[in-house]
Design a protein around this motif. Structure first.
Motif, mmCIF file in Angstrom:
data_model
loop_
_atom_site.group_PDB
_atom_site.id
_atom_site.type_symbol
_atom_site.label_atom_id
_atom_site.label_comp_id
_atom_site.label_asym_id
_atom_site.label_seq_id
_atom_site.Cartn_x
_atom_site.Cartn_y
_atom_site.Cartn_z
ATOM 1 N N TYR A 91 0.840 -1.208 0.000
ATOM 2 C CA TYR A 91 0.000 0.000 0.000
ATOM 3 C C TYR A 91 0.872 1.253 0.000
ATOM 4 C CZ TYR A 91 -3.634 3.382 1.069
ATOM 5 O OH TYR A 91 -4.490 4.443 1.001
ATOM 6 N N PHE A 92 0.496 2.196 -0.881
ATOM 7 C CA PHE A 92 1.097 3.522 -0.932
ATOM 8 C C PHE A 92 0.001 4.480 -1.376
ATOM 9 C CE2 PHE A 92 2.909 6.891 -3.612
ATOM 10 C CZ PHE A 92 3.760 7.507 -2.708
ATOM 11 N N ASN A 93 0.030 5.692 -0.869
ATOM 12 C CA ASN A 93 -0.966 6.701 -1.230
ATOM 13 C C ASN A 93 -0.237 8.036 -1.392
ATOM 14 O OD1 ASN A 93 -3.034 8.630 -1.326
ATOM 15 N ND2 ASN A 93 -4.360 7.459 0.049
ATOM 16 N N SER A 94 -0.133 8.503 -2.623
ATOM 17 C CA SER A 94 0.634 9.719 -2.898
ATOM 18 C C SER A 94 -0.009 10.958 -2.299
ATOM 19 C CB SER A 94 0.795 9.906 -4.412
ATOM 20 O OG SER A 94 -0.459 10.151 -5.036
ATOM 21 N N TRP A 95 -1.280 10.861 -1.878
ATOM 22 C CA TRP A 95 -1.976 12.014 -1.301
ATOM 23 C C TRP A 95 -1.939 12.024 0.227
ATOM 24 C CZ3 TRP A 95 -6.679 10.568 -4.777
ATOM 25 C CH2 TRP A 95 -6.397 10.923 -6.112
ATOM 26 N N ILE A 100 11.702 23.338 -5.796
ATOM 27 C CA ILE A 100 12.927 22.622 -6.143
ATOM 28 C C ILE A 100 13.940 22.779 -5.006
ATOM 29 C CG2 ILE A 100 14.042 24.544 -7.348
ATOM 30 C CD1 ILE A 100 13.921 20.889 -8.554
ATOM 31 N N GLY A 101 14.623 21.699 -4.685
ATOM 32 C CA GLY A 101 15.526 21.685 -3.545
ATOM 33 C C GLY A 101 14.901 21.072 -2.312
ATOM 34 N N SER A 102 13.612 20.744 -2.381
ATOM 35 C CA SER A 102 12.924 20.145 -1.242
ATOM 36 C C SER A 102 13.356 18.696 -1.049
ATOM 37 C CB SER A 102 11.409 20.193 -1.446
ATOM 38 O OG SER A 102 10.939 21.516 -1.537
ATOM 39 N N VAL A 103 13.299 18.258 0.203
ATOM 40 C CA VAL A 103 13.517 16.847 0.536
ATOM 41 C C VAL A 103 12.147 16.185 0.663
ATOM 42 C CG1 VAL A 103 14.415 15.212 2.221
ATOM 43 C CG2 VAL A 103 15.702 17.309 1.677
ATOM 44 N N ILE A 104 11.945 15.096 -0.057
ATOM 45 C CA ILE A 104 10.675 14.371 -0.053
ATOM 46 C C ILE A 104 10.863 13.050 0.679
ATOM 47 C CG2 ILE A 104 8.756 13.591 -1.475
ATOM 48 C CD1 ILE A 104 9.567 16.530 -1.891
ATOM 49 N N TYR A 105 9.927 12.740 1.573
ATOM 50 C CA TYR A 105 9.981 11.497 2.346
ATOM 51 C C TYR A 105 8.935 10.523 1.807
ATOM 52 C CZ TYR A 105 12.814 14.232 5.553
ATOM 53 O OH TYR A 105 13.802 15.010 6.107
ATOM 54 N N PHE A 106 9.399 9.327 1.473
ATOM 55 C CA PHE A 106 8.535 8.288 0.928
ATOM 56 C C PHE A 106 8.443 7.127 1.915
ATOM 57 C CE2 PHE A 106 10.094 10.489 -2.828
ATOM 58 C CZ PHE A 106 8.972 10.572 -3.624
ATOM 59 N N SER A 107 7.264 6.521 1.961
ATOM 60 C CA SER A 107 7.051 5.350 2.806
ATOM 61 C C SER A 107 6.054 4.432 2.108
ATOM 62 C CB SER A 107 6.512 5.773 4.171
ATOM 63 O OG SER A 107 6.233 4.645 4.972
ATOM 64 N N ILE A 108 6.344 3.125 2.116
ATOM 65 C CA ILE A 108 5.443 2.164 1.489
ATOM 66 C C ILE A 108 5.267 0.971 2.430
ATOM 67 C CG2 ILE A 108 7.307 1.004 0.210
ATOM 68 C CD1 ILE A 108 5.276 0.654 -2.114
ATOM 69 N N GLN A 109 4.033 0.500 2.525
ATOM 70 C CA GLN A 109 3.685 -0.582 3.448
ATOM 71 C C GLN A 109 3.665 -1.906 2.680
ATOM 72 O OE1 GLN A 109 2.760 0.292 6.677
ATOM 73 N NE2 GLN A 109 2.271 -1.729 7.467
ATOM 74 N N ILE A 110 4.358 -2.903 3.216
ATOM 75 C CA ILE A 110 4.391 -4.223 2.586
ATOM 76 C C ILE A 110 4.069 -5.264 3.650
ATOM 77 C CG2 ILE A 110 5.767 -5.896 1.300
ATOM 78 C CD1 ILE A 110 7.400 -3.560 0.226
ATOM 79 N N GLU A 111 2.896 -5.869 3.537
ATOM 80 C CA GLU A 111 2.401 -6.777 4.583
ATOM 81 C C GLU A 111 2.892 -8.198 4.357
ATOM 82 O OE1 GLU A 111 0.942 -5.965 7.260
ATOM 83 O OE2 GLU A 111 0.606 -3.838 6.801
ATOM 84 N N GLY A 139 -2.602 3.289 -5.325
ATOM 85 C CA GLY A 139 -2.175 2.741 -6.608
ATOM 86 C C GLY A 139 -2.504 1.277 -6.763
ATOM 87 N N ARG A 140 -1.681 0.597 -7.534
ATOM 88 C CA ARG A 140 -1.921 -0.827 -7.811
ATOM 89 C C ARG A 140 -0.587 -1.540 -8.022
ATOM 90 N NH1 ARG A 140 -3.286 -1.679 -14.215
ATOM 91 N NH2 ARG A 140 -1.962 0.002 -15.020
ATOM 92 N N ILE A 141 -0.656 -2.847 -7.929
ATOM 93 C CA ILE A 141 0.500 -3.705 -8.195
ATOM 94 C C ILE A 141 0.418 -4.223 -9.626
ATOM 95 C CG2 ILE A 141 1.650 -5.875 -7.600
ATOM 96 C CD1 ILE A 141 0.544 -5.542 -4.773
ATOM 97 N N VAL A 142 1.538 -4.186 -10.337
ATOM 98 C CA VAL A 142 1.626 -4.823 -11.653
ATOM 99 C C VAL A 142 2.912 -5.643 -11.682
ATOM 100 C CG1 VAL A 142 0.323 -2.995 -12.829
ATOM 101 C CG2 VAL A 142 2.815 -2.864 -12.734
ATOM 102 N N SER A 143 2.909 -6.676 -12.475
ATOM 103 C CA SER A 143 4.094 -7.525 -12.575
ATOM 104 C C SER A 143 4.887 -7.272 -13.842
ATOM 105 C CB SER A 143 3.676 -9.005 -12.528
ATOM 106 O OG SER A 143 2.735 -9.285 -13.558
#
Length: 618
Positions: free
Chosen positions: A7-11, A24-35, A111-115
């Motif tokens: 699971y990830f939600n860009s909003w 521009i120059g900002s630091v972006i923090y990303f996190s994704i959940q994997i069960e 989003g969604r998972i694709v292979s």
């Protein structure tokens, strides 16, 4: 082997922060959940527009949350980044790679998972140079778009000034617009109703009572047509409309009533019947067509002979100007005697640029610089562009456009919002689809640009909005309230508030029905405009769209103690309002808290009904 739950939600700032477009120059923090414990490696796959992918290894959180996190710093020039996630996991010795990307509807958020890598649709992240807000008078305003020839004739006895040769005048103001075409399907006779600048002056008080604070005028410079997008002389008001003295009077009189004027800048092309091109010799012996030594000759691109030249969308009546020519740039904006400088000096509030996609970023920046020269003398000016799509990722002539990233356009004409409103109310999309589309646009646009977009329900290029709604006043009522509640500056096409109907051009350009307005519909507009003008949340509050089952909602807020909610029922059914049906696309808590403060549970919403709530606990 099973695919892990991802699971990830860009909003949601739980998964990507800060939200939306960033400097521009900002630091972006990303996190994704994997069960699933079997994830061996998770990578953020991110690329600057047009560049190769950059892999960022994500680290698993030290706790048992099964989250993988990383940070990424945007660098270099402003523009777009695109990203998705690559996940490799193993089970019983087998290794599999999957990808997490945008959902199948191509919106952001969940989003969604694709292979298959070829199925990946990437998330967008907009990076702008700096915050570039529009003037306060513009952001807090309500715009009225006037097609000058069709509004009002202010001359005594409705006398028409300087009628043009080879044209025809309508017998009555109630006549439907109609083109007379020749055997080649070209317009043989331009038609006129006689609206002019004096007519606008005569109706300024009426517009003030409606709640209008800004006039956006269709082109007013000399031209052969009724619409004036075929400019004949940029330095002269069309004689049928008046003259420079009358125009300055309009700007002055409007200003005394707190109304600014925005002009239409048509700088991509000119008229074939113009002092610059002069195909028919109506401007003497000069002009590019008549004289190869004309100073205007190199503004145009000829092919073989003078009868073959570049023109806008193959319309030979509109020769395209080469905007890269220094002499043309000086003429339009890069001198104190330029077109932009001359007319801005009259005290106008700014410009709307026709077909902005046809103008280079540098050309637009040059116009903006010209406006800023005048800001030293007084109030700030606004610059809006005509763009029909999502302007943040627009590609025109093979080039990505950067006109919303600072120093160019403040905003654009918001046709995507119009399409969403129309499709929602006409039942072509449901409430959640509308929310996901609105959220995508919200996340793509720099916040200042989202607030500065010129929102509209109709223009001279679209069918009349009442016609689009099959003449349903209830539908139009919903649309008007959405127009006033959504972020951006609302713009009313002349006559929409009076119940004018009409199909595509030219039927959408009939004369204003003075004395025969639909008073019931006009009252709806006045009420919605009043709410917009008096409710600061609707002018500059944060924007949060949501759905309650089939109901579409819009939260505008300053805080949890001060907010406004508009809830609309676009369906043909009565609906019991229940917070249990709330779909919050960000999975946050603020929206639910605000709605709980309103105590909506159990209320009933009738078909095509709106509910306007203003909450101020302070």
């Amino acid at each position: 082997m099973g695919v892990p739950l991802v699971y990830f939600n860009s909003w949601s700032e739980q998964y990507r922060r800060p939200f939306g477009a960033v400097r521009i120059g900002s630091v972006i923090y990303f996190s994704i959940q994997i069960e699933q414990d079997a994830a061996a490696e998770v990578n953020l796959m991110i690329q600057k527009d047009g560049n190769p992918f950059h892999e960022v290894l994500m680290n698993q959180a030290a706790d048992e949350s099964r989250r993988f996190t990383c940070k990424f710093k945007t660098e270099g020039t402003p523009g777009l980044y695109f990203y998705h996630f690559r996940i490799t996991f193993q089970e019983e010795g087998n290794v599999q790679t999957i990808y997490y990307c945008k959902a199948a509807d191509l919106y952001g958020g969940e989003g969604r998972i694709v292979s298959d890598l070829s199925q990946v649709e990437q998330y967008q992240m907009t990076c702008f140079q700096y915050a570039d807000p529009a003037p306060e008078w513009y952001l807090h305003g309500v715009i009225y778009h006037i097609f000058v020839d069709r509004f009002f004739n202010g001359n005594r006895h409705k006398q028409m000034l300087h009628p043009k040769k080879n044209s025809f005048i309508y017998a009555t103001e109630e006549d439907r617009p109609y083109y007379i075409r020749d055997k080649n399907d070209q317009i043989a006779r331009w038609d006129f109703f006689g609206g002019n600048l004096s007519g606008i002056i005569a109706k300024l008080v009426n517009l003030k009572r409606l709640g209008v604070t800004i006039l956006y005028l269709s082109p007013i410079f000399e031209a052969r047509s009724n619409h004036k997008y075929d400019t004949g002389d940029f330095q002269k008001i069309d004689p049928m409309f008046g003259d420079e003295k009358i125009f300055k009077k309009l700007v002055s009189k409007a200003g005394q009533l707190g109304i600014r004027v925005i002009l239409d800048g048509v700088f991509n092309h000119v008229g074939v019947d113009s002092v610059y091109f002069n195909r028919y010799g109506n401007y003497g012996s000069g002009g590019a067509y008549q004289d190869a030594s004309s100073p205007y000759h190199d503004w145009f691109t000829f092919h073989g002979d003078r009868d073959h030249y570049d023109c806008w969308w193959s319309i030979t009546d509109l020769p395209t100007v080469n905007k890269a020519k220094i002499s043309y740039q000086k003429f339009i904006y890069d001198s104190e005697e330029s077109v932009v400088d001359t007319w801005t000096e009259t005290g106008i509030g700014g410009w709307r640029l026709d077909v902005a996609d046809e103008l280079s970023d540098g050309f637009i920046a040059g116009i903006r610089n010209a406006l800023q020269r005048h800001e030293k003398k007084g109030e700030h000016k606004v610059l809006i562009g005509e763009v029909w799509e999502d302007a943040t990722n627009k590609i025109a002539y093979g080039k990505r456009r950067h006109y919303l990233e600072g120093g160019m356009l403040h905003g654009v004409m918001n046709y995507p919002f119009r399409d969403l409103i129309v499709n929602l109310i006409n039942g072509k999309i449901n409430a959640r689809q509308a929310v996901r589309s609105f959220m995508t646009l919200k996340s793509n646009y720099p916040p200042e640009a989202l607030l500065a977009n010129m929102n509209n329900l109709g223009t001279h290029d679209t069918e009349r909005i009442l016609t689009v709604f099959q003449e349903s006043q209830r539908k139009l009522g919903l649309a008007v309230w959405l127009l006033m509640a959504l972020p951006g500056v609302p713009c009313i096409y002349y006559g929409d508030e009076a119940g004018v109907v009409g199909g595509k051009d030219p039927d959408n350009r009939s004369f204003y029905p003075w004395g025969k307005e639909n008073q019931q519909l006009k009252a709806v507009f006045q009420e919605a405009i009043h709410a917009r003008r008096t409710d600061p949340h609707l002018q500059h509050g944060a924007f949060y769209p949501f759905s309650l089952g089939p109901l579409f909602g819009c939260l505008r807020y300053v805080s949890m103690n001060q907010f406004t909610v508009l809830l609309v029922n676009p369906t043909r059914d009565s609906v019991n309002i229940s917070l249990g049906q709330l779909k919050d696309e960000t999975n946050g808590s603020l929206l639910r808290s605000c709605l709980q403060s309103l105590d909506l549970n159990g209320d009933r919403s009738e078909p095509m009904e709106y509910h306007y709530y203003h909450f101020d606990r302070s």
